[in-house]
Design a protein around this motif. Sequence first.
Motif, PDB file in Angstrom:
ATOM      1  N   ASP A 173       0.823  -1.200   0.000  1.00  0.00           N
ATOM      2  CA  ASP A 173       0.000   0.000   0.000  1.00  0.00           C
ATOM      3  C   ASP A 173       0.865   1.261   0.000  1.00  0.00           C
ATOM      4  OD1 ASP A 173      -2.739   1.215   0.366  1.00  0.00           O
ATOM      5  OD2 ASP A 173      -1.738   2.031   2.128  1.00  0.00           O
ATOM      6  N   LEU A 174       0.507   2.208  -0.852  1.00  0.00           N
ATOM      7  CA  LEU A 174       1.265   3.459  -0.965  1.00  0.00           C
ATOM      8  C   LEU A 174       1.326   4.191   0.373  1.00  0.00           C
ATOM      9  CD1 LEU A 174       2.639   5.798  -2.523  1.00  0.00           C
ATOM     10  CD2 LEU A 174       0.347   6.614  -3.111  1.00  0.00           C
ATOM     11  N   ALA A 175       0.181   4.292   1.053  1.00  0.00           N
ATOM     12  CA  ALA A 175       0.146   5.017   2.326  1.00  0.00           C
ATOM     13  C   ALA A 175       1.058   4.374   3.365  1.00  0.00           C
ATOM     14  CB  ALA A 175      -1.290   5.076   2.850  1.00  0.00           C
ATOM     15  N   ALA A 234      -5.665  14.966   0.893  1.00  0.00           N
ATOM     16  CA  ALA A 234      -4.914  13.823   0.357  1.00  0.00           C
ATOM     17  C   ALA A 234      -4.326  12.974   1.476  1.00  0.00           C
ATOM     18  CB  ALA A 234      -3.801  14.316  -0.577  1.00  0.00           C
ATOM     19  N   ILE A 235      -3.700  13.628   2.450  1.00  0.00           N
ATOM     20  CA  ILE A 235      -3.051  12.909   3.549  1.00  0.00           C
ATOM     21  C   ILE A 235      -4.076  12.161   4.390  1.00  0.00           C
ATOM     22  CG2 ILE A 235      -1.787  13.218   5.716  1.00  0.00           C
ATOM     23  CD1 ILE A 235      -0.340  15.584   4.301  1.00  0.00           C
ATOM     24  N   VAL A 236      -5.206  12.816   4.689  1.00  0.00           N
ATOM     25  CA  VAL A 236      -6.253  12.177   5.504  1.00  0.00           C
ATOM     26  C   VAL A 236      -6.823  10.951   4.801  1.00  0.00           C
ATOM     27  CG1 VAL A 236      -8.581  12.460   6.436  1.00  0.00           C
ATOM     28  CG2 VAL A 236      -6.873  14.254   6.786  1.00  0.00           C
ATOM     29  N   LEU A 237      -7.139  11.077   3.521  1.00  0.00           N
ATOM     30  CA  LEU A 237      -7.725   9.952   2.784  1.00  0.00           C
ATOM     31  C   LEU A 237      -6.734   8.798   2.641  1.00  0.00           C
ATOM     32  CD1 LEU A 237      -9.739  11.785  -0.042  1.00  0.00           C
ATOM     33  CD2 LEU A 237     -10.623  10.717   2.043  1.00  0.00           C
ATOM     34  N   LEU A 238      -5.481   9.131   2.384  1.00  0.00           N
ATOM     35  CA  LEU A 238      -4.458   8.085   2.260  1.00  0.00           C
ATOM     36  C   LEU A 238      -4.221   7.374   3.591  1.00  0.00           C
ATOM     37  CD1 LEU A 238      -1.830   9.915   0.009  1.00  0.00           C
ATOM     38  CD2 LEU A 238      -3.076   7.843  -0.610  1.00  0.00           C
ATOM     39  N   ALA A 239      -4.410   8.100   4.686  1.00  0.00           N
ATOM     40  CA  ALA A 239      -4.090   7.543   6.005  1.00  0.00           C
ATOM     41  C   ALA A 239      -5.226   6.752   6.645  1.00  0.00           C
ATOM     42  CB  ALA A 239      -3.677   8.672   6.947  1.00  0.00           C
TER      43      ALA A 239
END
Length: 431
Positions: A173-175, A234-239
């Motif tokens: 996973d990228l995150a 972006a950071i919230v959704l990825l995390a």
Amino acid sequence: MDGTVIHWGGAVVGLIIAIVLIFRKVNPVYALFGGAVIGGLLGGATIDLTVQYIIEGTNSVMGAVVRVLAAGVLAGILIESGAAERIAETIVAKLGEKKALLSIALATMIITAVGVFITVAIIIVAPIALSVGKKIGISKTALLLALVGGGKAGNIISPNPNTIAVAKGFDVDLAQVMINGFLPAVAGLIVTIIVAQMLTNKGVMVSDSDQVTEETGRKDKPSFGRAMVAPVVAIVLLALNPVGSILGIEALQAIKIDSMIILPVAGIIGLIAMRQTKNIIAYTTSGLNKMTGTAIILIGAGAIAGIISKSDLSAVVVQGIEVMGVSGTFLAPLAGILMGAATASTSTASIVAAGSFGEAILSMGTAPLAAAVMVHTGATVIDHLPHGNFFHVTAESVKMSIKERMKLIPYESIVGLTMAIVATILYGFIF
């Protein structure tokens, strides 16, 4: 299909030829394709089989290519709207002149971490750095190290092409790759500040002609709050999914949204927040243009990786490590370091290292996520050599001569090496 295994010697010669061609200023894509063809033929494969292996290799990186192109939406919006520039200006202004090198490094780190390509992030922050450097007497050497070191730290925790490439290369996973790169990134930032402070009075100082006038900047930059909307989304959704896994929250674990969707959506939400939706076509087109070159290079990297992955090089490497009695854990960062030096590109190095040595690294007992982080940080150690565009673009960003730029190589290597060592200790031996 014929199951011919390419001899490792031919694959290595092909890789060396590709490297030599890159040094000779041949377009990296053609250099990588040329090396792949020669490597396949010298390794004992027929022309048809060589082509087949190359196509398989390029197909293996298409997932990364698509995600890189999608990331262009976010990057284009942050750059063209002036959001990235506003973020950098605010950070430098808040920290003040007494913490100039920290503010410059941190600004570049954050701009890169939120999805702006590292060279572009350095170009954005460089005029601010030159202005501060001239005012309080900091050398270009120290300023550029702060820019490069901060950029490298941000690059291993960003949704940028290199992170996407290594995540895809090890099928993780990228995150997760971004999150696990955080501690090495912080270590890299700290070392950047320490070393840059030592270089404050070394090298050429900033002159009046080096500075950029105010008229060249955007007049309609958004507020800091609006500029941060896209990066935060972006950071919230990825995390969401990784945080859910860490905390054991099933509802969050069930949310699995690919970065191919998250990054463009975050960019568009940010554009709405900045009230610039009328510019969506211009901004996203610019972002696509900025990512196209990288995407094409990744395809070339996939070609040479396809040939090497079909060779017996992995088996030879594993056997050599066992004979020398060296821990197999070191193969991951070493693969990143060697390919970073060879290609002078973190993104290309990530793809080639994962495709060429991935099987060998995993066969030594290294977990895919740990392997991805170690390869990724390793790729930043010597990815700034003169045969890559990063070297030249960063020199131009602060109007530094090639001779002076060469002197910076050992110092920026210290930053990359620090991150690789921290990642290896954490994910190779502790976790």
